[in-house]
Design a protein around this motif. Structure first.
Motif, short mmCIF file in Angstrom:
data_model
loop_
_atom_site.label_atom_id
_atom_site.label_comp_id
_atom_site.label_asym_id
_atom_site.label_seq_id
_atom_site.Cartn_x
_atom_site.Cartn_y
_atom_site.Cartn_z
N PRO A 19 8.40 -15.95 5.50
CA PRO A 19 8.68 -14.88 4.54
C PRO A 19 8.46 -15.29 3.09
CG PRO A 19 10.32 -14.85 6.26
CD PRO A 19 9.50 -16.10 6.48
N ALA A 20 8.54 -16.59 2.80
CA ALA A 20 8.28 -17.05 1.43
C ALA A 20 6.82 -16.82 1.06
CB ALA A 20 8.63 -18.53 1.31
N TYR A 21 5.91 -17.07 2.00
CA TYR A 21 4.49 -16.91 1.72
C TYR A 21 4.09 -15.44 1.64
CZ TYR A 21 3.74 -21.87 2.18
OH TYR A 21 3.77 -23.23 1.98
N THR A 22 4.60 -14.63 2.56
CA THR A 22 4.26 -13.21 2.49
C THR A 22 4.84 -12.59 1.23
OG1 THR A 22 6.19 -12.64 3.88
CG2 THR A 22 4.08 -13.00 5.00
N GLY A 23 6.03 -13.04 0.83
CA GLY A 23 6.64 -12.54 -0.41
C GLY A 23 5.86 -12.97 -1.63
N TRP A 52 2.66 -13.56 -1.80
CA TRP A 52 1.36 -12.88 -1.85
C TRP A 52 1.46 -11.40 -2.21
CZ3 TRP A 52 -0.14 -15.25 3.51
CH2 TRP A 52 -0.48 -16.60 3.33
N ILE A 53 2.41 -10.68 -1.57
CA ILE A 53 2.41 -9.22 -1.74
C ILE A 53 3.76 -8.66 -2.14
CG2 ILE A 53 0.45 -8.86 -0.19
CD1 ILE A 53 2.44 -8.08 2.00
N PHE A 98 6.94 -2.89 -5.87
CA PHE A 98 6.97 -3.03 -4.41
C PHE A 98 5.77 -3.82 -3.89
CE2 PHE A 98 6.40 -1.41 -0.02
CZ PHE A 98 7.62 -1.83 0.50
N VAL A 99 4.61 -3.58 -4.48
CA VAL A 99 3.39 -4.27 -4.06
C VAL A 99 2.88 -5.10 -5.22
CG1 VAL A 99 1.04 -4.04 -3.16
CG2 VAL A 99 2.79 -2.37 -2.50
N THR A 100 2.68 -6.39 -4.99
CA THR A 100 2.22 -7.25 -6.08
C THR A 100 0.89 -7.92 -5.77
OG1 THR A 100 3.44 -9.15 -5.18
CG2 THR A 100 4.58 -7.75 -6.78
N GLY A 101 0.33 -7.69 -4.59
CA GLY A 101 -0.92 -8.35 -4.22
C GLY A 101 -2.02 -7.36 -3.90
N SER A 102 -3.15 -7.90 -3.48
CA SER A 102 -4.32 -7.08 -3.14
C SER A 102 -4.31 -6.71 -1.67
CB SER A 102 -5.59 -7.87 -3.46
OG SER A 102 -5.68 -9.01 -2.61
N GLY A 103 -5.27 -5.86 -1.30
CA GLY A 103 -5.39 -5.49 0.11
C GLY A 103 -5.72 -6.68 0.99
N THR A 104 -6.53 -7.58 0.47
CA THR A 104 -6.86 -8.79 1.22
C THR A 104 -5.64 -9.65 1.45
OG1 THR A 104 -9.10 -8.80 0.29
CG2 THR A 104 -8.30 -10.86 1.24
N VAL A 143 16.37 -11.64 -3.87
CA VAL A 143 15.59 -12.66 -4.58
C VAL A 143 14.46 -11.98 -5.36
CG1 VAL A 143 14.18 -14.74 -4.34
CG2 VAL A 143 16.11 -14.36 -2.79
N PRO A 144 14.42 -12.11 -6.67
CA PRO A 144 13.36 -11.47 -7.45
C PRO A 144 11.99 -12.07 -7.12
CG PRO A 144 14.66 -12.95 -8.82
CD PRO A 144 15.36 -12.86 -7.51
N GLY A 145 10.96 -11.27 -7.32
CA GLY A 145 9.61 -11.68 -6.96
C GLY A 145 9.14 -12.94 -7.64
N ASN A 146 9.58 -13.18 -8.89
CA ASN A 146 9.12 -14.36 -9.61
C ASN A 146 9.75 -15.65 -9.11
OD1 ASN A 146 11.72 -14.13 -10.59
ND2 ASN A 146 11.11 -13.55 -12.67
N ALA A 147 10.66 -15.55 -8.11
CA ALA A 147 11.30 -16.75 -7.55
C ALA A 147 10.39 -17.47 -6.57
CB ALA A 147 12.61 -16.38 -6.87
N PHE A 148 9.32 -16.79 -6.11
CA PHE A 148 8.44 -17.38 -5.10
C PHE A 148 7.31 -18.17 -5.75
CE2 PHE A 148 10.32 -13.62 -3.09
CZ PHE A 148 10.91 -14.21 -1.98
N ALA A 149 7.69 -19.16 -6.51
CA ALA A 149 6.71 -20.04 -7.15
C ALA A 149 6.60 -21.33 -6.35
CB ALA A 149 7.14 -20.36 -8.58
N SER A 150 5.45 -21.96 -6.41
CA SER A 150 5.23 -23.19 -5.66
C SER A 150 6.28 -24.23 -6.03
CB SER A 150 3.83 -23.73 -5.94
OG SER A 150 2.85 -22.82 -5.52
#
Length: 319
Positions: free
Chosen positions: A37-41, A43-44, A193-199, A258-265
């Motif tokens: 879920p960290a990776y999917t979060g 990306w999108i 809600f959506v932060t990534g591309s279709g790919t 968890v806010p979206g900006n928390a998913f940093a490397s």
């Protein structure tokens, strides 16, 4: 042709719907929900909930094909049985594809069990006071494999009872984590809600779907199932729907807390996303003890189900 009956005959049919349902769920809910879920979060964003739902629904369509085969040929080692039963009258063709399917299935689970065992020391070391365990990855991995082999060797009745207890514990912990996140989360964390591309969305679906594959234990153990015509379809579809619901609720709880900006490397949310849920809501004991233990148990149930399925496919292949 009754391929699996050519040897010593089928085992007794002692596996009921509850047992089979939880074998499938226990196999599916492994390390993926504690990590991916960290990776999917990343990306999108919160749209990851849709990715996990779509992956589960997509897997149901594949599983329905196996359901037809498993109910038509309710024999142990199903994936190795179906080519021999259905691919025409030429024995060379039938045996070749039986060998191909059976060995591929077994090798896939050998790889899956090995990867799962590799993470045992990591999750055990996440418990406070046990950090030194992480320096002994191979030793604890081999110990986990040995324990899994011992339970599997004891037979399907022991396996299903052990899996029942362990899977119930994992589901209880995930239910608590999801409830805590949903009760204390804020919709503002799920925007945009959506932060990534279709790919990237398709990539997220591809990652999520890896958490839905272990339902194949159902056709693999079909020869030991009571009333297979009714039990097998309900176990396959029911376990996929139950797992999909758990995954979706956990991922939703993650993005509400968890806010979206928390998913940093390198961030804590990337390393342990479910722990981030309970840490953010003020429940550190869940993060320090319950979740690492649940992840460890989930890995063991996946290994247990994998060996159970692979052993039956290899037996059918040999016969």
């Amino acid at each position: 042709m009754g391929t699996t009956n050519e040897g010593g005959g089928e085992a007794a049919r002692t596996v009921g719907l509850r047992d089979l349902l939880l074998l499938s769920v226990g196999g599916m809910i492994g390390s993926s929900v504690f990590y991916y879920p960290a990776y999917t979060g990343k990306w999108i964003g919160p749209a990851a909930v849709l990715a996990w739902l779509l992956a589960g629904i997509g897997m149901v369509s594949v599983a329905l094909c196996y359901t037809e085969l498993a109910t038509a040929f309710p024999e142990s080692g199903g994936p190795a049985v179906y080519p021999a039963e259905t691919l025409g009258s030429n024995p060379v063709v039938r045996h070749f594809f039986t060998y191909l399917e059976g060995t591929s299935y077994a090798l896939g689970w050998v790889f899956g069990v090995a990867v799962s065992a590799w993470y045992v020391a990591n999750y055990l070391g996440a418990i406070p006071g046990l950090g030194a365990v992480r320096a002994h990855t191979v030793a604890f991995g081999l110990l986990a494999i040995a324990a899994t082999v011992a339970v599997t060797y004891a037979g399907i009745d022991v396996t299903k009872r052990a899996n029942l207890v362990l899977t119930a514990f994992v589901l209880a912990v995930l239910a608590v984590v999801a409830a805590v996140g949903l009760a204390n989360g804020a919709p503002a964390n799920a925007t945009p809600f959506v932060t990534g591309s279709g790919t990237e969305f398709l990539a997220a679906v591809g990652v999520a779907i890896t958490g839905y594959g272990a339902w194949t234990v159902v056709p693999a153990a079909a020869g030991e199932v009571k009333n297979p015509g009714r039990t097998i379809p309900r176990a396959i579809v029911g376990s996929l729907l139950l797992t999909t619901a758990f995954y979706a609720l956990v991922v939703l709880a993650l993005h509400l807390t968890v806010p979206g900006n928390a998913f940093a490397s390198g961030s804590a949310a990337m390393y342990a996303p479910l722990s981030a849920i309970v840490t953010a809501t003020g429940h550190p004991l869940l993060a320090d003890y319950a979740l690492p233990l649940a992840a460890l148990v989930a890995i063991f149930t996946t290994m247990l189900v994998g060996l159970t399925a692979a052993a039956r496919v290899l037996r059918a292949l040999a016969e």
